[in-house]
Scaffold this motif. Structure first.
Motif, PDB file in Angstrom:
ATOM      1  N   GLN A   1       0.810  -1.230   0.000  1.00 28.23           N
ATOM      2  CA  GLN A   1       0.000   0.000   0.000  1.00 28.23           C
ATOM      3  C   GLN A   1       0.840   1.276   0.000  1.00 28.23           C
ATOM      4  O   GLN A   1       1.956   1.297   0.499  1.00 28.23           O
ATOM      5  CB  GLN A   1      -0.889   0.007   1.234  1.00 28.23           C
ATOM      6  N   ASN A   2       0.246   2.325  -0.549  1.00 29.90           N
ATOM      7  CA  ASN A   2       0.903   3.635  -0.589  1.00 29.90           C
ATOM      8  C   ASN A   2      -0.140   4.725  -0.368  1.00 29.90           C
ATOM      9  O   ASN A   2      -1.310   4.555  -0.702  1.00 29.90           O
ATOM     10  CB  ASN A   2       1.543   3.820  -1.974  1.00 29.90           C
ATOM     11  N   LEU A   3       0.313   5.836   0.198  1.00 32.32           N
ATOM     12  CA  LEU A   3      -0.554   7.025   0.312  1.00 32.32           C
ATOM     13  C   LEU A   3       0.061   8.151  -0.497  1.00 32.32           C
ATOM     14  O   LEU A   3       1.263   8.367  -0.430  1.00 32.32           O
ATOM     15  CB  LEU A   3      -0.625   7.558   1.748  1.00 32.32           C
ATOM     16  N   ASP A   4      -0.758   8.889  -1.227  1.00 31.33           N
ATOM     17  CA  ASP A   4      -0.350  10.081  -1.968  1.00 31.33           C
ATOM     18  C   ASP A   4      -1.508  11.061  -1.921  1.00 31.33           C
ATOM     19  O   ASP A   4      -2.642  10.658  -1.684  1.00 31.33           O
ATOM     20  CB  ASP A   4      -0.156   9.742  -3.463  1.00 31.33           C
TER      21      ASP A   4
ATOM     22  N   HIS B   1      -3.737  13.372  -4.414  1.00 26.78           N
ATOM     23  CA  HIS B   1      -4.021  13.665  -5.820  1.00 26.78           C
ATOM     24  C   HIS B   1      -5.299  14.481  -5.888  1.00 26.78           C
ATOM     25  O   HIS B   1      -6.327  14.047  -5.380  1.00 26.78           O
ATOM     26  CB  HIS B   1      -4.167  12.369  -6.642  1.00 26.78           C
ATOM     27  N   ARG B   2      -5.182  15.664  -6.492  1.00 26.92           N
ATOM     28  CA  ARG B   2      -6.412  16.435  -6.677  1.00 26.92           C
ATOM     29  C   ARG B   2      -7.257  15.723  -7.737  1.00 26.92           C
ATOM     30  O   ARG B   2      -6.707  14.982  -8.572  1.00 26.92           O
ATOM     31  CB  ARG B   2      -6.079  17.860  -7.100  1.00 26.92           C
ATOM     32  N   ALA B   3      -8.565  15.931  -7.693  1.00 27.46           N
ATOM     33  CA  ALA B   3      -9.424  15.282  -8.683  1.00 27.46           C
ATOM     34  C   ALA B   3     -10.573  16.213  -9.041  1.00 27.46           C
ATOM     35  O   ALA B   3     -11.200  16.814  -8.156  1.00 27.46           O
ATOM     36  CB  ALA B   3      -9.942  13.955  -8.136  1.00 27.46           C
TER      37      ALA B   3
ATOM     38  N   ALA C   1      -8.126  12.577 -12.210  1.00 27.17           N
ATOM     39  CA  ALA C   1      -7.134  12.812 -11.145  1.00 27.17           C
ATOM     40  C   ALA C   1      -5.857  13.371 -11.756  1.00 27.17           C
ATOM     41  O   ALA C   1      -5.489  13.005 -12.873  1.00 27.17           O
ATOM     42  CB  ALA C   1      -6.832  11.501 -10.431  1.00 27.17           C
ATOM     43  N   ARG C   2      -5.182  14.260 -11.025  1.00 29.42           N
ATOM     44  CA  ARG C   2      -3.870  14.746 -11.478  1.00 29.42           C
ATOM     45  C   ARG C   2      -2.806  13.832 -10.867  1.00 29.42           C
ATOM     46  O   ARG C   2      -2.657  13.759  -9.641  1.00 29.42           O
ATOM     47  CB  ARG C   2      -3.681  16.195 -11.019  1.00 29.42           C
ATOM     48  N   VAL C   3      -2.094  13.109 -11.737  1.00 31.41           N
ATOM     49  CA  VAL C   3      -1.082  12.163 -11.248  1.00 31.41           C
ATOM     50  C   VAL C   3       0.274  12.554 -11.834  1.00 31.41           C
ATOM     51  O   VAL C   3       0.544  12.313 -13.010  1.00 31.41           O
ATOM     52  CB  VAL C   3      -1.432  10.709 -11.654  1.00 31.41           C
ATOM     53  N   VAL C   4       1.104  13.180 -11.009  1.00 30.17           N
ATOM     54  CA  VAL C   4       2.413  13.640 -11.480  1.00 30.17           C
ATOM     55  C   VAL C   4       3.316  12.425 -11.721  1.00 30.17           C
ATOM     56  O   VAL C   4       3.322  11.482 -10.920  1.00 30.17           O
ATOM     57  CB  VAL C   4       3.054  14.576 -10.421  1.00 30.17           C
ATOM     58  N   GLN C   5       4.058  12.477 -12.849  1.00 31.99           N
ATOM     59  CA  GLN C   5       4.984  11.375 -13.160  1.00 31.99           C
ATOM     60  C   GLN C   5       6.007  11.248 -12.046  1.00 31.99           C
ATOM     61  O   GLN C   5       6.490  12.258 -11.534  1.00 31.99           O
ATOM     62  CB  GLN C   5       5.720  11.694 -14.443  1.00 31.99           C
TER      63      GLN C   5
ATOM     64  N   ALA D   1       1.680  12.252   6.783  1.00 30.25           N
ATOM     65  CA  ALA D   1       2.276  10.988   6.320  1.00 30.25           C
ATOM     66  C   ALA D   1       2.081  10.844   4.810  1.00 30.25           C
ATOM     67  O   ALA D   1       2.990  10.436   4.086  1.00 30.25           O
ATOM     68  CB  ALA D   1       1.657   9.812   7.058  1.00 30.25           C
ATOM     69  N   ALA D   2       0.889  11.230   4.325  1.00 29.81           N
ATOM     70  CA  ALA D   2       0.603  11.092   2.889  1.00 29.81           C
ATOM     71  C   ALA D   2       1.512  11.994   2.060  1.00 29.81           C
ATOM     72  O   ALA D   2       1.811  11.698   0.911  1.00 29.81           O
ATOM     73  CB  ALA D   2      -0.853  11.435   2.608  1.00 29.81           C
ATOM     74  N   ALA D   3       1.932  13.101   2.642  1.00 31.33           N
ATOM     75  CA  ALA D   3       2.740  14.063   1.886  1.00 31.33           C
ATOM     76  C   ALA D   3       4.235  13.764   1.945  1.00 31.33           C
ATOM     77  O   ALA D   3       5.009  14.391   1.236  1.00 31.33           O
ATOM     78  CB  ALA D   3       2.471  15.472   2.408  1.00 31.33           C
TER      79      ALA D   3
HETATM   80  C1  LIG Z   1      -2.276  19.256  -0.618  1.00 31.58           C
HETATM   81  C2  LIG Z   1      -1.461  18.470  -1.592  1.00 31.58           C
HETATM   82  C3  LIG Z   1      -1.920  18.271  -2.872  1.00 31.58           C
HETATM   83  C4  LIG Z   1      -1.186  17.518  -3.788  1.00 31.58           C
HETATM   84  N1  LIG Z   1      -1.695  17.274  -5.020  1.00 31.58           N
HETATM   85  C5  LIG Z   1      -1.044  16.425  -5.865  1.00 31.58           C
HETATM   86  C6  LIG Z   1      -1.642  16.065  -7.113  1.00 31.58           C
HETATM   87  O1  LIG Z   1      -2.718  16.526  -7.478  1.00 31.58           O
HETATM   88  N2  LIG Z   1      -0.973  15.181  -7.899  1.00 31.58           N
HETATM   89  C7  LIG Z   1       0.232  14.637  -7.537  1.00 31.58           C
HETATM   90  O2  LIG Z   1       0.765  13.807  -8.273  1.00 31.58           O
HETATM   91  N3  LIG Z   1       0.829  15.000  -6.371  1.00 31.58           N
HETATM   92  C8  LIG Z   1       0.213  15.868  -5.529  1.00 31.58           C
HETATM   93  N4  LIG Z   1       0.780  16.220  -4.326  1.00 31.58           N
HETATM   94  C9  LIG Z   1       2.145  15.773  -3.985  1.00 31.58           C
HETATM   95  C10 LIG Z   1       2.251  14.371  -3.565  1.00 31.58           C
HETATM   96  O3  LIG Z   1       1.164  13.773  -2.969  1.00 31.58           O
HETATM   97  C11 LIG Z   1       3.450  14.122  -2.647  1.00 31.58           C
HETATM   98  O4  LIG Z   1       4.550  14.783  -3.087  1.00 31.58           O
HETATM   99  C12 LIG Z   1       3.605  12.669  -2.622  1.00 31.58           C
HETATM  100  O5  LIG Z   1       2.971  12.247  -1.466  1.00 31.58           O
HETATM  101  C13 LIG Z   1       5.013  12.167  -2.717  1.00 31.58           C
HETATM  102  O6  LIG Z   1       4.945  10.834  -2.384  1.00 31.58           O
HETATM  103  P1  LIG Z   1       5.573   9.658  -3.239  1.00 31.58           P
HETATM  104  O7  LIG Z   1       7.008  10.023  -3.355  1.00 31.58           O
HETATM  105  O8  LIG Z   1       5.220   8.536  -2.314  1.00 31.58           O
HETATM  106  O9  LIG Z   1       4.885   9.535  -4.519  1.00 31.58           O
HETATM  107  C14 LIG Z   1       0.078  16.989  -3.410  1.00 31.58           C
HETATM  108  C15 LIG Z   1       0.542  17.195  -2.122  1.00 31.58           C
HETATM  109  C16 LIG Z   1      -0.206  17.934  -1.222  1.00 31.58           C
HETATM  110  C17 LIG Z   1       0.328  18.121   0.171  1.00 31.58           C
END
Ligand SMILES: Cc1cc2nc3c(=O)[nH]c(=O)nc-3n(C[C@H](O)[C@H](O)[C@H](O)COP(=O)(O)O)c2cc1C
Length: 438
Positions: free
Chosen positions: A138-141, A143-145, A155-159, A188-190
């Motif tokens: 599992q992972n937490l991230d 993503h705006r949607a 969803a916005r998913v950054v490469q 934690a998600a960030a």
């Molecule tokens: C409030 C907030 C909004 C974010 N929105 C996005 C997003 O829309 N898309 C995305 O890919 N990352 C977004 N991020 C950044 C990632 O979630 C964050 O950098 C990520 O958790 C890095 O984890 P990873 O290295 O496990 O992928 C956002 C972060 C925060 C704090």
């Protein structure tokens, strides 16, 4: 912790603004949040949804420190400890986030906010996405949607994000978008940790949490969040995403991004939606603060006596890093610049300061600029790196490649001062009461 508990505590402490007049999720809530930031607000009476909305809950480091019952200067050590000493959350079979389970999916019932007139649609901006991969777990991230239909979002998913990796590997990925989380889960998600680390274990180390299995997808989710949108994200099914304001407060371009098909909605009884203003203080704090421990660690690992790190709000809490050190060797400053970049790859400019400088610029003495002006010489204290990938959020970086020129400023004073004065003059300290009265 259930967000409402924290909101009630804010109310008791007179720190909460309660809006009980009728207000719309369409632009009006965002307008109020923006106008009175960083004051936390609860909107009790929406004209276009049965749910309540809260926002500006964690806009400052002191709000976050208060939540954990620590001092702001203890945030970096607390986060570092949680990342290093992760622990498995307790799994429960009944959870508040599943008190209400909807039969069908109608996203229009939810208070998904329209934040700005230029936005491509209503957006979830505070959603913590739980996803899994057969190899990594599992992972937490975040993503705006953007809502694009009754049961569809994009969803916005950054490469490069873990979730992007999961999508590329598997094509479609089951997800749970969890909205209405307390800081242990948000922070934690960030964090950006090694792929394969389950950030829910970081959350649990920050403050014990419970997890529950989602209803329709095989994922363990934070049991005490307010709303859960379960479904799947499909890499090859793309839709326009945006425009939307990003972290730098500039308008992000419209891209083709993967569709999120929502299959189930669950929530707490009387659930509260968590609003989060894009580009504003809360977004910035949640982006920058979790990178401070990694910068701190990289500088420390070089044997430099690092005191503190601040990813500063003026640099959108992402592009600018201020590091405070206790200098022992003449090249500590330049070495610390390199280490800071290694700890935060998206940083563009780094400043290194001595221990007498307030890297938060809290007083009106403009400490950081003062040190820059009085201790920095560009021919020896400036480190310019060759072009390398930086942040996708920096409009001045080369689009597509993210190539940017990074540089660092060693604003520490020389160890050998050669008779020059580098200190601020001190004035006599007096008992003000004696001269001005009470
Ligand atoms: C409030 C907030 C909004 C974010 N929105 C996005 C997003 O829309 N898309 C995305 O890919 N990352 C977004 N991020 C950044 C990632 O979630 C964050 O950098 C990520 O958790 C890095 O984890 P990873 O290295 O496990 O992928 C956002 C972060 C925060 C704090």
């Amino acid at each position: 912790m259930i967000l409402e508990k924290y909101i009630n505590k804010l109310r008791e402490d007179n720190k909460l603004t309660v809006v009980s007049r009728s207000i719309s999720k369409n632009l009006e809530i965002a307008g109020v949040l923006s106008a009175i930031e960083p004051k936390p607000v609860l909107f009790e009476n929406l004209s276009d949804s049965d749910f309540r909305v809260a926002g500006n809950l964690f806009c400052t480091k002191s709000q976050i420190a208060d939540y954990f019952g620590i001092r702001t200067e203890d945030i970096i050590p607390t986060l570092t400890k949680a990342i290093e000493n992760r622990s498995v959350p307790e799994e429960v079979t009944e959870a508040t986030c599943q008190e209400v389970v909807h039969d069908g999916v109608d996203l229009s019932q939810l208070p998904i906010l329209v934040h700005n007139e230029i936005d491509g649609g209503p957006y979830i901006s505070s959603g913590v996405v739980v996803a899994a991969d057969p190899d990594y777990g599992q992972n937490l991230d975040f993503h705006r949607a953007m809502q694009i239909g009754e049961n569809r979002m994009v969803a916005r998913v950054v490469q490069g994000r873990d979730f992007h990796r999961f999508l590329e590997k598997n094509g479609e990925v089951d997800v749970a978008f969890c909205i209405g989380n307390a800081p242990e889960v948000l922070i934690a998600a960030a964090t950006s940790v090694e792929t394969g680390i389950n950030e829910l274990e970081i959350a649990n180390a920050l403050q014990p949490i419970k997890v529950v299995r989602a209803k329709t997808v095989d994922l363990l989710i934070p049991a005490e969040c307010e709303f859960v949108l379960e479904g799947r994200v499909i890499l090859d099914e793309k839709h326009d995403e945006g425009p939307f304001i990003d972290l730098t407060e500039t308008v992000d371009v419209v891209r083709q991004e993967p569709v999120f098909e929502v299959k189930k909605i669950t929530h707490r009884k009387n659930a509260i939606w968590q609003g989060l203003l894009p580009g504003h203080a809360e977004h910035k704090i949640l982006m920058g603060m979790p990178r401070e421990p990694t910068v701190y660690k990289k500088v420390k690992d070089l044997g430099i006596d690092v005191i503190d790190v601040n990813i500063t709000p003026g640099g959108s809490s992402w592009l600018h890093v201020a590091v405070k050190i206790r200098k022992k060797y003449e090249d500590d400053g330049l070495k610390a610049i390199e280490a800071a970049f290694a700890g935060h790859h998206s940083a563009k400019h780094v400043w290194i300061y001595d221990e007498d400088i307030d890297i938060y610029d809290r007083q009106s003495r403009y400490d950081r600029e003062w040190a820059f002006a009085t201790r920095f010489q560009a021919d020896v204290d400036l480190l310019i790196k060759d072009k390398e990938p930086g942040s996708s959020l920096d409009p001045s970086a080369e689009s597509g490649t993210k190539l940017t020129t990074k540089c660092g400023f060693d604003c520490t004073k020389p160890l050998e001062t050669e008779g020059k004065s580098y200190e601020r003059a001190k004035f006599p300290s007096v008992d003000l009461k004696k001269f001005l009265g009470e």
